[in-house]
Write an enzyme that holds these catalytic residues in place. Structure first.
Site, short mmCIF file in Angstrom:
data_model
loop_
_atom_site.label_atom_id
_atom_site.label_comp_id
_atom_site.label_asym_id
_atom_site.label_seq_id
_atom_site.Cartn_x
_atom_site.Cartn_y
_atom_site.Cartn_z
CB THR A 175 -25.38 24.56 -29.72
OG1 THR A 175 -26.46 23.95 -29.05
CG2 THR A 175 -24.18 23.65 -29.67
NE ARG A 203 -32.68 16.88 -26.51
CZ ARG A 203 -31.84 17.67 -27.18
NH1 ARG A 203 -30.95 18.38 -26.53
NH2 ARG A 203 -31.87 17.73 -28.49
N GLY A 205 -28.67 15.71 -25.87
CA GLY A 205 -28.59 15.94 -27.31
C GLY A 205 -27.33 15.34 -27.91
CB THR A 226 -25.23 23.96 -33.98
OG1 THR A 226 -26.42 24.58 -33.49
CG2 THR A 226 -24.83 24.62 -35.29
N GLY A 229 -30.77 17.95 -32.07
CA GLY A 229 -29.85 16.90 -31.63
C GLY A 229 -30.30 15.49 -31.94
N1 ASP Z 1 -27.69 20.33 -30.94
C1 ASP Z 1 -28.19 20.91 -29.72
C2 ASP Z 1 -29.02 19.88 -28.99
O1 ASP Z 1 -29.81 19.22 -29.62
C3 ASP Z 1 -29.00 22.15 -29.92
C4 ASP Z 1 -28.37 23.24 -30.77
O2 ASP Z 1 -27.50 22.96 -31.59
O3 ASP Z 1 -28.76 24.43 -30.64
O4 ASP Z 1 -28.92 19.81 -27.79
#
Ligand code: ASP
Length: 309
Positions: A175, A203, A205, A226, A229
């Site tokens: 992310t 889904r 996040g 990040t 999520g």
């Molecule tokens: N926070 C993001 C999610 O859960 C994933 C990530 O930060 O890499 O969609």
């Protein structure tokens, strides 16, 4: 009132990033991708532009870089598609815009900003958000644009093991996000992601949700998160940091440390965040092995980092 401080911080995701599995060439590529995004945003601030423009431009730069799990480099979901989430928030007015589960949109953060400014809503999802993008002439790309061999293999491995992976798990990269403070003292935050590899269709996040993965308020701070999520949503991470500053009088550093190293750890919330307060202080804490990150300010900071300092 014009403020003297300008600052920007960015991230390219947190997770299991190990020196032992990183090649010098790859490391240089990541550092270059981060520095380009940082400089793109900083130049806008330097020229007197708004933090909102700086955040958008920095996130677009990361979305266009195939190394990061957002826009072009978005991971595959359970059925082999890409469902991207993004959001942006303006600390001056608390306006926010987000999109969830969008496909084929070249720069989801631009769509999030368009939602904020022109939809009268905060969050649009799926085909409705894509139709809104068409109406506002945003760029679309075909499946080939979003394909990379590495992401495909990552999805196939996750499918075999029936696992849902944070992008940085097992050397992967994640992310993206940016926070900025402009000369007028306005804070902004933005986040964009392909989510988690092999995530179930539909889904969503934390990234597109104001208060969870993204938050900006001129009175307190700007945050982009990040990590896993689900845990960040349950902890309302970004807003929690703002509240700790607002209601409890904690400093940015104290609030970030409490949330990232204590509250999140207690519920298994692996990840990190970038944070900026109205004075231009920058924090980039993470409780995972590494986090792609960088910051630049007119007080002399200009750094790009991957591992703990
Ligand atoms: N926070 C993001 C999610 O859960 C994933 C990530 O930060 O890499 O969609």
């Amino acid at each position: 009132m014009a403020s003297q401080n300008i600052s920007i911080a960015i991230h390219g995701g947190a997770g299991t990033i190990l020196r032992s599995t990183m090649t010098p060439e790859l490391q240089l590529q990541y550092e270059a991708g981060l520095q380009t995004a940082l400089d793109t945003g900083y130049k806008i601030l330097e020229a007197g532009g708004s933090s909102l423009d700086a955040v958008e431009a920095a996130v677009v730069s990361l979305e266009d870089c195939i190394l990061f799990n957002a826009g072009r480099g978005a991971v595959f979901n359970h059925i082999g598609g890409h469902e991207m989430d993004a959001s942006i928030m303006w600390g001056k007015t608390l306006e926010a815009g987000g999109v969830c589960g969008v496909n084929h949109i070249k720069n989801p953060v631009k769509l999030a900003r368009t939602v904020m400014q022109y939809s009268g809503h905060v969050l649009l999802c799926g085909t409705g958000a894509e139709e809104f993008a068409r109406q506002h002439n945003l760029d679309f790309e075909n499946d080939a644009y979003f394909y990379s061999e590495q992401r495909y293999r990552q999805w196939q491995d996750a499918l075999k093991e029936d696992r849902v992976l944070l992008d940085h798990t097992e050397k992967k990269f994640g992310t993206v996000g940016a926070v900025a403070l402009d000369r007028e003292g306005n804070l902004a935050a933005g986040t964009s992601t392909g989510g988690m590899t092999n995530k179930k269709f539909g889904r969503v996040g934390d990234s597109p949700i104001p208060g969870a993965g993204t938050y900006a308020n001129n009175n307190t701070c700007a945050i982009s998160c990040t990590g896993v999520g689900e845990l960040f949503i349950r902890s309302v991470v970004a807003y929690d940091i703002s509240c700790l500053i607002d209601y409890k009088g904690l400093s940015l550093k104290e609030a970030c440390n409490l949330v990232v190293y204590d509250k999140l750890v207690k519920i298994g919330g692996e990840g990190g965040l970038i944070a900026l307060d109205k004075s231009g202080n920058i924090e980039m804490p993470f409780n995972s092995e590494g986090m792609y990150r960088g910051c630049r300010s007119n007080s002399g900071r200009n750094e790009v980092l991957i591992y703990p300092k």
